[in-house]
Motif scaffolding. Structure first.
Motif, PDB file in Angstrom:
ATOM      1  N   LEU A 255      71.150  26.402  75.656  1.00 43.95           N
ATOM      2  CA  LEU A 255      71.631  26.747  77.107  1.00 43.95           C
ATOM      3  C   LEU A 255      71.068  25.596  78.147  1.00 43.95           C
ATOM      4  O   LEU A 255      71.935  25.213  78.918  1.00 43.95           O
ATOM      5  N   ILE A 256      69.863  25.127  77.827  1.00 43.97           N
ATOM      6  CA  ILE A 256      69.403  24.238  78.710  1.00 43.97           C
ATOM      7  C   ILE A 256      69.992  22.935  78.591  1.00 43.97           C
ATOM      8  O   ILE A 256      70.440  22.086  79.819  1.00 43.97           O
ATOM      9  N   ASP A 257      70.229  22.687  77.360  1.00 45.06           N
ATOM     10  CA  ASP A 257      71.083  21.401  77.333  1.00 45.06           C
ATOM     11  C   ASP A 257      72.359  21.317  77.648  1.00 45.06           C
ATOM     12  O   ASP A 257      72.981  20.103  78.186  1.00 45.06           O
ATOM     13  N   ASP A 258      73.147  22.510  77.860  1.00 45.36           N
ATOM     14  CA  ASP A 258      74.385  22.716  78.441  1.00 45.36           C
ATOM     15  C   ASP A 258      74.374  22.493  79.911  1.00 45.36           C
ATOM     16  O   ASP A 258      75.109  21.766  80.654  1.00 45.36           O
ATOM     17  N   VAL A 259      73.318  23.007  80.628  1.00 45.07           N
ATOM     18  CA  VAL A 259      73.206  22.955  81.841  1.00 45.07           C
ATOM     19  C   VAL A 259      72.807  21.546  82.200  1.00 45.07           C
ATOM     20  O   VAL A 259      73.378  20.500  83.194  1.00 45.07           O
ATOM     21  N   ILE A 260      71.886  20.690  81.386  1.00 40.04           N
ATOM     22  CA  ILE A 260      71.750  19.085  81.569  1.00 40.04           C
ATOM     23  C   ILE A 260      73.198  18.515  81.491  1.00 40.04           C
ATOM     24  O   ILE A 260      73.386  17.349  82.133  1.00 40.04           O
ATOM     25  N   GLY A 261      74.093  18.876  80.556  1.00 41.55           N
ATOM     26  CA  GLY A 261      75.206  18.121  80.264  1.00 41.55           C
ATOM     27  C   GLY A 261      76.145  18.259  81.500  1.00 41.55           C
ATOM     28  O   GLY A 261      76.975  17.380  81.610  1.00 41.55           O
ATOM     29  N   ILE A 262      75.783  19.464  82.219  1.00 42.45           N
ATOM     30  CA  ILE A 262      76.623  19.195  83.538  1.00 42.45           C
ATOM     31  C   ILE A 262      75.929  18.655  84.825  1.00 42.45           C
ATOM     32  O   ILE A 262      76.515  17.796  85.747  1.00 42.45           O
ATOM     33  N   TRP A 263      74.699  19.008  85.060  1.00 46.48           N
ATOM     34  CA  TRP A 263      73.879  18.493  85.989  1.00 46.48           C
ATOM     35  C   TRP A 263      72.829  17.595  86.022  1.00 46.48           C
ATOM     36  O   TRP A 263      71.992  17.242  86.735  1.00 46.48           O
ATOM     37  N   GLY A 264      72.956  17.082  84.551  1.00 46.42           N
ATOM     38  CA  GLY A 264      71.692  16.219  84.305  1.00 46.42           C
ATOM     39  C   GLY A 264      71.910  14.771  85.006  1.00 46.42           C
ATOM     40  O   GLY A 264      72.943  14.308  85.419  1.00 46.42           O
ATOM     41  N   ASP A 265      70.798  14.113  85.236  1.00 46.99           N
ATOM     42  CA  ASP A 265      70.597  13.052  85.721  1.00 46.99           C
ATOM     43  C   ASP A 265      71.085  11.661  84.781  1.00 46.99           C
ATOM     44  O   ASP A 265      70.563  11.849  83.809  1.00 46.99           O
ATOM     45  N   PRO A 266      72.055  11.046  85.104  1.00 40.77           N
ATOM     46  CA  PRO A 266      72.778  10.229  84.190  1.00 40.77           C
ATOM     47  C   PRO A 266      71.680   9.219  83.777  1.00 40.77           C
ATOM     48  O   PRO A 266      71.785   8.806  82.416  1.00 40.77           O
ATOM     49  N   HIS A 267      70.629   8.734  84.516  1.00 44.01           N
ATOM     50  CA  HIS A 267      69.562   7.893  84.182  1.00 44.01           C
ATOM     51  C   HIS A 267      68.905   8.260  83.091  1.00 44.01           C
ATOM     52  O   HIS A 267      68.257   7.803  82.150  1.00 44.01           O
ATOM     53  N   ARG A 268      68.497   9.938  83.092  1.00 38.95           N
ATOM     54  CA  ARG A 268      67.764  10.431  81.994  1.00 38.95           C
ATOM     55  C   ARG A 268      68.659  10.678  80.645  1.00 38.95           C
ATOM     56  O   ARG A 268      68.163  10.576  79.595  1.00 38.95           O
ATOM     57  N   THR A 269      69.994  11.308  80.998  1.00 32.86           N
ATOM     58  CA  THR A 269      70.798  11.739  79.839  1.00 32.86           C
ATOM     59  C   THR A 269      71.645  10.434  78.802  1.00 32.86           C
ATOM     60  O   THR A 269      71.791  10.801  78.033  1.00 32.86           O
ATOM     61  N   GLY A 270      71.531   9.280  79.846  1.00 38.14           N
ATOM     62  CA  GLY A 270      72.067   8.361  79.023  1.00 38.14           C
ATOM     63  C   GLY A 270      73.981   8.456  79.149  1.00 38.14           C
ATOM     64  O   GLY A 270      74.601   7.682  78.509  1.00 38.14           O
ATOM     65  N   LYS A 271      74.185   9.672  79.812  1.00 37.49           N
ATOM     66  CA  LYS A 271      75.533   9.893  79.657  1.00 37.49           C
ATOM     67  C   LYS A 271      75.988   9.969  81.312  1.00 37.49           C
ATOM     68  O   LYS A 271      75.180  10.476  82.095  1.00 37.49           O
TER      69      LYS A 271
END
Lengths: 375, 375
Positions: A255-271
């Protein structure tokens, strides 16, 4: 039952103790989790490496690349936690063994076997999903072709089972059977994932998505904890409780991974920002938003049904509108609340098998770590 | 050492006893082999079916189709030997157990595990090779897609290992380790096969092709015999001799299969005449012919390098010319002589572990059966 909440930044709080946010690179993972993970890598990676060296040459090369120990041209690579994985699953095996009074050193082969199975499924899933990046590097199929990625995955599953078949520990046969059953569940989860992605946004229920996430992500985290318990000689009920703990923590993680997949910081997620929305992924916050019956749900359904706009700026604006719609429809709040609920259930399951908080501390630290990633 | 020869029709003669030719449908398989195979199917198929019924629904459907127990729409199918396979590998497990003084009934799970592994590799190989027909039916990937065929193969490997992990027989852990090692060899063999097919006809040596055939075909027949010996409690040297017997018989089988792939009767093989040549397959007789240094070898190399002619008649004439060139270059004679040589070696290995001809009779009958197919 320990009180668990998730704040608006996605950080999960257990027993009122707020941990510093940790990124996917392992920075800020908290002293206890950091120590457990580093120690697990120190015990398990040499065992993994030795096992992979026994593969036939053609497949060994693909495996060494996939694990980050070699570059595509066969020259040695650093093999850092960033490229080989943080070893969360092996750490769960060893920490569960210790929590139930076993000796983690005796469970190293089981821990390596779980990591081999995890990597076999990554190799195969990347082929099926046509994913081109894994741990910041090109996926194996993009470098070696589909056939070699499939064959190396097959060989890693065999290697995992051979490791357990050759382990004289009395828990090894039960662990092997449990790991094999888990593989079947992982396969069913990947099937469900492919199936859900093919359907329209209005043809997918939240229950189906939760069941898929449990099979695809929860099952192996649960199996890792259960194998640690088996190797500690725990009774079957406690083994099942540990499985439940890992499963629930795994769903909180997803669930947290999915939240990051939408609102994550591109610098941290690499996406890129909103990458999951641009790919029209039916992640849990999206499906919860679609099921909300709100005007924002209707707007989101329309955005997911409409053709992707041309140009990077158009696509980014489209993804940003979708992210706002998910948020207004309550998808983000639901995901965070549901993650906290799953963490509560995880902690409840753990308390059944390991009532002593000190003995449970390592597993709690790992569960917090995997659900504590922010964006 | 028993005397073995192959006549010009490809029939292998052991101890001067000429058996009637058997087709791929099992007709005319000789009374002893027919009885052994039917008995193995009777013991192993119910165990297999029970195991497959425990798969998650989405994968169970693909597996039931692949094994010939269901049609693509999920309705029941006859599940005849023609569609489920003749059970040669399970029969080798049970017959090897008996030959070494064990009780075949105790080795049924090991026999089913070997058959599961065989079918896992068929599902994956068909995806990689883009083969569209298997046992006279469309391959699973053509019906269910690549992802489901890959996932079902993965699940069958897991099912095979779970069957051994849950088997209380004292030989089960050693059998599980041996089967896992065999899977790695099968994967390396499939890798080599894909690699050889990508190379030009003058870039492939006969030794490479023989090594590939041993890994891809010989390894699992050897493993089947070895597992039977393990379940009979045989000593390690005898287990290895049984492995050698199965491997050599497997190579003899592959050589005869390759001869049938060129000169086989289309009514018996279910494939058009010369199908392997039309597909430019680098089968063993072809590579032997190319390596012969004869004028016919040069003609064959030119035919394999030239673009396929348009139209069915042109393609058939092209394949017929290639077949004549392979024959003139000695590829057919070499394959038949080499098959007889491999059968001699197989019988020699068997005699080491099972000196009593009566005890060895069942395994000899099966080896004759697999190499006795004519065209």
């Amino acid at each position: 039952m320990t009180d668990t909440t998730t704040d608006t930044a996605g950080t999960v709080h257990v027993e009122g103790h707020i941990l510093e946010p940790g990124g996917p690179d392992g920075a800020g993972e908290g002293p206890e989790a950091a120590g457990i993970l580093a120690s697990a890598r120190g015990l398990v990676h040499p065992e993994l490496r030795r096992a992979i060296e026994t593969l036939p040459g053609s497949l060994r090369r693909v495996a060494l690349y996939h694990f980050g120990w070699e570059h595509a041209d066969g020259t040695p690579a650093a093999g850092t936690a960033g490229s080989t994985g943080k070893a969360i699953r092996p750490a769960l095996v060893l920490t569960a063994a210790r929590a139930l009074g076993g000796d983690p050193a005796e469970a190293v082969r089981a821990a390596a076997a779980v990591e081999l199975v995890h990597n076999f499924t990554l190799l195969h899933d990347d082929v099926m999903d046509r994913d081109t990046t894994r741990r910041h590097r090109p996926t194996a199929w993009t470098v070696f072709g589909d056939a070699d990625a499939i064959l190396t995955g097959d060989a890693l599953q065999a290697l995992a089972q051979r490791m357990l078949a050759e382990d004289p520990h009395p828990g090894a046969p039960a662990a092997a059977a449990r790991l094999a059953t888990c593989v079947m569940e992982l396969c069913a989860g990947q099937h469900a994932d492919c199936d859900l992605e093919r359907r329209g946004p209005d043809e997918v229920t939240l229950d189906e998505c939760l069941a898929m996430a449990e099979a695809k992500t929860g099952a192996l985290l649960g199996c890792a904890c259960a194998l640690g318990a088996v190797y500690a000689g725990a009774d079957p009920d406690d083994v099942d409780s540990l499985d439940g703990f890992g499963r629930e923590a795994g769903l909180a993680f997803q669930l947290i991974d999915d939240v990051i997949g939408i609102w994550g910081d591109p610098h941290r997620t690499g996406k890129p920002a909103g990458a999951d929305l641009a790919a029209r992924k039916k992640s849990l916050p999206v499906v919860a938003a679609l099921a909300s019956g709100t005007p924002a749900a209707a707007e989101l359904a329309e955005l997911y049904d409409s053709p992707p706009p041309g140009g990077a700026a158009g696509a980014a604006e489209h993804a940003a509108r979708a992210a706002r719609a998910v948020e207004r429809a309550g998808g983000r709040d639901w995901a965070q609340a549901h993650a906290a609920d799953r963490m509560s259930r995880a902690i409840g399951q753990l308390a059944v098998a390991v009532p002593d908080p000190e003995a449970a501390g390592g597993l709690l630290a790992l569960a917090e770590f995997v659900t504590r990633r922010t964006y």
